[in-house]
Design a protein around this motif. Structure first.
Motif, PDB file in Angstrom:
ATOM      1  N   GLU A  84       7.881 -33.480   0.193  1.00  0.00           N
ATOM      2  CA  GLU A  84       8.944 -33.081   1.110  1.00  0.00           C
ATOM      3  C   GLU A  84       9.672 -31.817   0.654  1.00  0.00           C
ATOM      4  N   GLU A  85       9.390 -31.347  -0.571  1.00  0.00           N
ATOM      5  CA  GLU A  85       9.965 -30.083  -1.034  1.00  0.00           C
ATOM      6  C   GLU A  85       9.344 -28.918  -0.268  1.00  0.00           C
ATOM      7  N   PRO A  86      10.144 -27.894   0.094  1.00  0.00           N
ATOM      8  CA  PRO A  86       9.556 -26.721   0.766  1.00  0.00           C
ATOM      9  C   PRO A  86       8.561 -26.031  -0.169  1.00  0.00           C
ATOM     10  N   PRO A  87       7.318 -25.809   0.271  1.00  0.00           N
ATOM     11  CA  PRO A  87       6.316 -25.144  -0.588  1.00  0.00           C
ATOM     12  C   PRO A  87       6.575 -23.655  -0.672  1.00  0.00           C
ATOM     13  N   GLY A  88       6.197 -23.062  -1.779  1.00  0.00           N
ATOM     14  CA  GLY A  88       6.322 -21.624  -1.928  1.00  0.00           C
ATOM     15  C   GLY A  88       5.252 -20.900  -1.121  1.00  0.00           C
ATOM     16  N   TYR A  89       5.566 -19.669  -0.716  1.00  0.00           N
ATOM     17  CA  TYR A  89       4.578 -18.883   0.029  1.00  0.00           C
ATOM     18  C   TYR A  89       3.482 -18.438  -0.936  1.00  0.00           C
ATOM     19  N   PRO A  90       2.195 -18.508  -0.530  1.00  0.00           N
ATOM     20  CA  PRO A  90       1.079 -18.237  -1.466  1.00  0.00           C
ATOM     21  C   PRO A  90       0.854 -16.761  -1.745  1.00  0.00           C
ATOM     22  N   LEU A  91       1.813 -16.128  -2.390  1.00  0.00           N
ATOM     23  CA  LEU A  91       1.665 -14.747  -2.833  1.00  0.00           C
ATOM     24  C   LEU A  91       2.021 -14.686  -4.306  1.00  0.00           C
ATOM     25  N   PRO A  92       1.441 -13.797  -5.101  1.00  0.00           N
ATOM     26  CA  PRO A  92       0.416 -12.843  -4.682  1.00  0.00           C
ATOM     27  C   PRO A  92      -0.945 -13.505  -4.514  1.00  0.00           C
ATOM     28  N   SER A  93      -1.783 -12.866  -3.728  1.00  0.00           N
ATOM     29  CA  SER A  93      -3.142 -13.361  -3.562  1.00  0.00           C
ATOM     30  C   SER A  93      -3.961 -12.886  -4.748  1.00  0.00           C
ATOM     31  N   ARG A  94      -4.394 -13.809  -5.569  1.00  0.00           N
ATOM     32  CA  ARG A  94      -5.149 -13.436  -6.769  1.00  0.00           C
ATOM     33  C   ARG A  94      -6.624 -13.333  -6.421  1.00  0.00           C
ATOM     34  N   ASP A  95      -7.028 -12.149  -6.046  1.00  0.00           N
ATOM     35  CA  ASP A  95      -8.389 -11.919  -5.593  1.00  0.00           C
ATOM     36  C   ASP A  95      -8.926 -10.692  -6.316  1.00  0.00           C
ATOM     37  N   ASP A  96      -9.864 -10.896  -7.230  1.00  0.00           N
ATOM     38  CA  ASP A  96     -10.399  -9.791  -8.033  1.00  0.00           C
ATOM     39  C   ASP A  96     -11.013  -8.706  -7.162  1.00  0.00           C
ATOM     40  N   LEU A  97     -11.715  -9.106  -6.106  1.00  0.00           N
ATOM     41  CA  LEU A  97     -12.372  -8.116  -5.258  1.00  0.00           C
ATOM     42  C   LEU A  97     -11.347  -7.218  -4.573  1.00  0.00           C
ATOM     43  N   LEU A  98     -10.312  -7.798  -3.989  1.00  0.00           N
ATOM     44  CA  LEU A  98      -9.292  -6.993  -3.316  1.00  0.00           C
ATOM     45  C   LEU A  98      -8.554  -6.102  -4.308  1.00  0.00           C
ATOM     46  N   MET A  99      -8.301  -6.633  -5.506  1.00  0.00           N
ATOM     47  CA  MET A  99      -7.635  -5.824  -6.529  1.00  0.00           C
ATOM     48  C   MET A  99      -8.481  -4.622  -6.905  1.00  0.00           C
ATOM     49  N   LYS A 100      -9.780  -4.825  -7.077  1.00  0.00           N
ATOM     50  CA  LYS A 100     -10.671  -3.713  -7.416  1.00  0.00           C
ATOM     51  C   LYS A 100     -10.708  -2.672  -6.307  1.00  0.00           C
ATOM     52  N   MET A 101     -10.680  -3.136  -5.060  1.00  0.00           N
ATOM     53  CA  MET A 101     -10.752  -2.205  -3.937  1.00  0.00           C
ATOM     54  C   MET A 101      -9.567  -1.245  -3.913  1.00  0.00           C
ATOM     55  N   LEU A 102      -8.406  -1.695  -4.387  1.00  0.00           N
ATOM     56  CA  LEU A 102      -7.226  -0.823  -4.414  1.00  0.00           C
ATOM     57  C   LEU A 102      -7.452   0.411  -5.280  1.00  0.00           C
ATOM     58  N   PHE A 103      -8.311   0.290  -6.302  1.00  0.00           N
ATOM     59  CA  PHE A 103      -8.512   1.393  -7.249  1.00  0.00           C
ATOM     60  C   PHE A 103      -9.865   2.075  -7.077  1.00  0.00           C
ATOM     61  N   TRP A 104     -10.615   1.671  -6.058  1.00  0.00           N
ATOM     62  CA  TRP A 104     -11.974   2.184  -5.899  1.00  0.00           C
ATOM     63  C   TRP A 104     -11.986   3.693  -5.687  1.00  0.00           C
ATOM     64  N   GLY A 105     -11.099   4.179  -4.829  1.00  0.00           N
ATOM     65  CA  GLY A 105     -11.074   5.611  -4.540  1.00  0.00           C
ATOM     66  C   GLY A 105     -10.612   6.441  -5.709  1.00  0.00           C
ATOM     67  N   THR A 106      -9.606   5.955  -6.454  1.00  0.00           N
ATOM     68  CA  THR A 106      -9.084   6.752  -7.565  1.00  0.00           C
ATOM     69  C   THR A 106     -10.111   6.899  -8.676  1.00  0.00           C
ATOM     70  N   ALA A 107     -10.940   5.878  -8.873  1.00  0.00           N
ATOM     71  CA  ALA A 107     -11.942   5.927  -9.945  1.00  0.00           C
ATOM     72  C   ALA A 107     -13.208   6.643  -9.511  1.00  0.00           C
ATOM     73  N   GLY A 108     -13.323   6.922  -8.212  1.00  0.00           N
ATOM     74  CA  GLY A 108     -14.534   7.573  -7.725  1.00  0.00           C
ATOM     75  C   GLY A 108     -15.766   6.713  -7.911  1.00  0.00           C
ATOM     76  N   ALA A 109     -15.583   5.394  -7.815  1.00  0.00           N
ATOM     77  CA  ALA A 109     -16.712   4.481  -8.034  1.00  0.00           C
ATOM     78  C   ALA A 109     -17.696   4.544  -6.865  1.00  0.00           C
ATOM     79  N   ASP A 110     -18.913   4.123  -7.131  1.00  0.00           N
ATOM     80  CA  ASP A 110     -19.998   4.168  -6.149  1.00  0.00           C
ATOM     81  C   ASP A 110     -19.709   3.223  -4.986  1.00  0.00           C
ATOM     82  N   ARG A 111     -19.713   3.747  -3.770  1.00  0.00           N
ATOM     83  CA  ARG A 111     -19.428   2.926  -2.594  1.00  0.00           C
ATOM     84  C   ARG A 111     -20.491   1.842  -2.382  1.00  0.00           C
ATOM     85  N   THR A 112     -21.728   2.132  -2.765  1.00  0.00           N
ATOM     86  CA  THR A 112     -22.778   1.133  -2.561  1.00  0.00           C
ATOM     87  C   THR A 112     -22.540  -0.110  -3.420  1.00  0.00           C
TER      88      THR A 112
END
Length: 204
Positions: A84-112
């Motif tokens: 019956e306690e109010p649940p916390g909102y599920p943030l941050p989303s711990r997702d390795d793939l999404l985290m990596k995507m944030l830095f993909w452009g800065t690192a110039g990593a291969d899009r493939t």
């Protein structure tokens, strides 16, 4: 998410052993919602027993004695209080793939490589959808109206992720796009910094 209350919830479904809880946490519907590990179960069970929230019972299964755990009256009350306690909102989303995507452009990593990551995630999500379908079709599985709502949420989210992956993959198969917003010219500066560091390494 409280590990202790998750354990109380598992026991509320049916009295069970620590091993049974491990199996539910790893292979049941709970495995998609909780990171409950085998090593964390027994210390928590001992704590819950000391607090008077669970008690042990000895049962005989196939000629062998087995220790199972059941909720006490205080355990049932504590589980209801937590629910019956109010649940916390599920943030941050711990997702390795999404985290990596944030830095993909800065690192110039291969899009493939990113496309391969996305396709692997799609395949994994499809496997989970198949698992859900098989689990719901299992005549021994316990699914009440609340559990069905949770399963429907997971299924809806997975289907949305698969649709997003299709859009993302189609975009990444084309040429790189300019930043949507970059008033400080960070994309240009990032590329220059990266090139400078790599050139210095080559000539050192």
């Amino acid at each position: 998410m409280s590990i202790e209350h998750t354990i109380l919830g598992i026991i509320s479904l049916v009295p069970c052993s620590g091993y049974d809880m491990k199996a539910e946490a790893e292979r049941g519907s709970l495995s998609m919602l909780s990171a409950l590990g085998f090593g964390s179960i027994y210390p928590r069970l001992k704590q819950l027993e000391e607090e008077g929230l669970v008690e042990t019972q000895q049962v005989e299964t196939e000629g062998r004695r087995k220790k199972i755990y059941e909720l006490t009256a205080d355990g049932w009350r504590e589980l209801a209080r937590w629910l019956e306690e109010p649940p916390g909102y599920p943030l941050p989303s711990r997702d390795d793939l999404l985290m990596k995507m944030l830095f993909w452009g800065t690192a110039g990593a291969d899009r493939t490589a990113l496309i391969e990551h996305l396709r692997a995630r799609r395949d994994e999500s499809l496997e989970v959808l198949d698992y859900l379908a098989e689990w719901q079709a299992n005549e021994t599985a316990f699914i009440d109206e609340y559990g069905l709502l949770v399963l429907t949420y997971i299924k809806t989210r997975l289907e949305a992720e698969i649709s997003w992956i299709a859009l993302a993959t189609a975009q990444l198969e084309g040429p790189p796009e300019l930043p949507l917003r970059d008033k400080q010219w960070l994309a240009v500066l990032q590329k220059a910094r990266r090139s400078k560091a790599l050139d210095q390494e080559t000539h050192s």
